[in-house]
Enzyme design. Structure first.
Site, PDB file in Angstrom:
ATOM      1  CG  ASN A  15      -2.216  -0.820   0.881  1.00  0.00           C
ATOM      2  OD1 ASN A  15      -3.029  -0.418   0.042  1.00  0.00           O
ATOM      3  ND2 ASN A  15      -2.350  -1.971   1.513  1.00  0.00           N
ATOM      4  CG  LEU A  94      -1.594   3.877  16.327  1.00  0.00           C
ATOM      5  CD1 LEU A  94      -1.891   4.781  15.137  1.00  0.00           C
ATOM      6  CD2 LEU A  94      -0.172   4.102  16.831  1.00  0.00           C
ATOM      7  CG  ASN A 108      -6.215   1.339   9.152  1.00  0.00           C
ATOM      8  OD1 ASN A 108      -5.110   0.984   8.745  1.00  0.00           O
ATOM      9  ND2 ASN A 108      -7.094   0.484   9.650  1.00  0.00           N
ATOM     10  CG  HIS A 110      -9.808  -3.370   8.206  1.00  0.00           C
ATOM     11  ND1 HIS A 110      -8.933  -3.909   9.135  1.00  0.00           N
ATOM     12  CD2 HIS A 110     -10.858  -4.228   8.138  1.00  0.00           C
ATOM     13  CE1 HIS A 110      -9.445  -5.030   9.604  1.00  0.00           C
ATOM     14  NE2 HIS A 110     -10.607  -5.243   9.015  1.00  0.00           N
ATOM     15  N   GLY A 144     -11.551   3.626  18.648  1.00  0.00           N
ATOM     16  CA  GLY A 144     -12.020   2.239  18.616  1.00  0.00           C
ATOM     17  C   GLY A 144     -11.199   1.387  17.664  1.00  0.00           C
TER      18      GLY A 144
HETATM   19  C1  GAR Z   1      -3.213  -4.854   3.857  1.00  0.00           C
HETATM   20  O1  GAR Z   1      -4.063  -5.867   3.369  1.00  0.00           O
HETATM   21  C2  GAR Z   1      -3.951  -3.974   4.834  1.00  0.00           C
HETATM   22  O2  GAR Z   1      -5.299  -3.761   4.486  1.00  0.00           O
HETATM   23  C3  GAR Z   1      -3.855  -4.794   6.086  1.00  0.00           C
HETATM   24  O3  GAR Z   1      -2.549  -5.280   6.089  1.00  0.00           O
HETATM   25  C4  GAR Z   1      -2.119  -5.437   4.744  1.00  0.00           C
HETATM   26  C5  GAR Z   1      -0.805  -4.706   4.571  1.00  0.00           C
HETATM   27  O4  GAR Z   1      -0.265  -4.970   3.313  1.00  0.00           O
HETATM   28  N1  GAR Z   1      -4.134  -4.013   7.237  1.00  0.00           N
HETATM   29  C6  GAR Z   1      -4.771  -4.473   8.287  1.00  0.00           C
HETATM   30  O5  GAR Z   1      -5.186  -5.609   8.386  1.00  0.00           O
HETATM   31  C7  GAR Z   1      -4.962  -3.456   9.397  1.00  0.00           C
HETATM   32  N2  GAR Z   1      -5.899  -3.919  10.343  1.00  0.00           N
HETATM   33  P1  GAR Z   1       0.914  -4.101   2.736  1.00  0.00           P
HETATM   34  O6  GAR Z   1       2.001  -4.078   3.825  1.00  0.00           O
HETATM   35  O7  GAR Z   1       1.376  -4.859   1.531  1.00  0.00           O
HETATM   36  O8  GAR Z   1       0.385  -2.739   2.438  1.00  0.00           O
END
Ligand code: GAR
Length: 207
Positions: A15, A94, A108, A110, A144
């Site tokens: 990301n 956090l 964020n 998700h 939250g």
């Molecule tokens: C992504 O799928 C993101 O949505 C998730 O971690 C991955 C990170 O991938 N985030 C969560 O689950 C947060 N609760 P990346 O390091 O390749 O961006």
């Protein structure tokens, strides 16, 4: 003026890469000012180095309390004059201390259609539940768990033979599309938050 971003990432950083690519192509008016990771082995750090973006590792156990750790992150964000914090696979919750002391908004991404399947392993949660569609959500961060106002979402089908890996990849492709889009809306000052809702409009005239 370019919106200065602090990106917090713990892992492979795809990301982050999507944001770097969008910025370099001129698709988002941003400057990724700093990448901060809690994991010295995060591929995200290498991605930042490759693009000459300052990359800093802050390991939680080097700090005696969570508050001191989070304050250090906040100090860095101020030092780099960031206007927005983007969590991009930052696998650390956090605390309310961080949220209430941050001088800038936090967003964020998700990998589920919130409010379904917050927390860890969202893709596996979706498979276990048996939903026919899942997706991803960009949202403002509040105190939250994955619960702040939603900025944007994208939907993908869940197929009968999906594994966690195949579903995650389908969702990830959408993450890489909607995260830069959401950042662009914020950079253009086009998002207004009213209670739980975000309203996307023309550039908001502020006094
Ligand atoms: C992504 O799928 C993101 O949505 C998730 O971690 C991955 C990170 O991938 N985030 C969560 O689950 C947060 N609760 P990346 O390091 O390749 O961006």
């Amino acid at each position: 003026m370019r919106l200065r971003l602090a990106i917090l990432a713990s892992g492979r950083g795809t990301n982050l890469q999507a944001l770097i690519d969008a910025q370099e192509k001129g698709e988002i008016p941003t400057e990724i000012a700093v990448v901060i990771s809690d994991n010295p082995k995060a591929l995200a750090l290498e991605r930042a180095h490759k693009h000459q973006i300052p990359a800093i590792t802050l390991v939680r156990h080097d700090f005696s309390t969570r508050e001191l750790y989070e304050q250090k992150i906040l100090d860095l964000i101020n030092e780099y004059s960031c206007d927005l914090i983007c969590l991009a696979g930052f696998m650390r919750i956090l605390s309310p201390y961080f949220i209430s002391n941050s001088q800038v908004k936090i967003i964020n991404i998700h990998p589920s259609l919130l409010p379904a399947f917050p927390g860890l392993d969202a893709q596996q949660q979706a498979l276990d539940y048996g939903v026919k569609f899942s997706g991803c959500t960009v949202h403002f961060v509040d105190e939250g768990m994955d619960s702040g106002p939603i900025i944007s979402q994208a939907v993908v089908p869940v197929l009968a033979d999906d594994t966690e890996e195949t579903l995650s990849l389908r969702i990830l492709a959408e993450e890489h599309r909607i995260y830069p889009e959401a950042v662009k809306l914020i950079a253009e000052d086009r998002i207004e938050v009213k209670g739980r809702k975000t309203i996307v409009g023309a550039r908001i005239a502020r006094p």
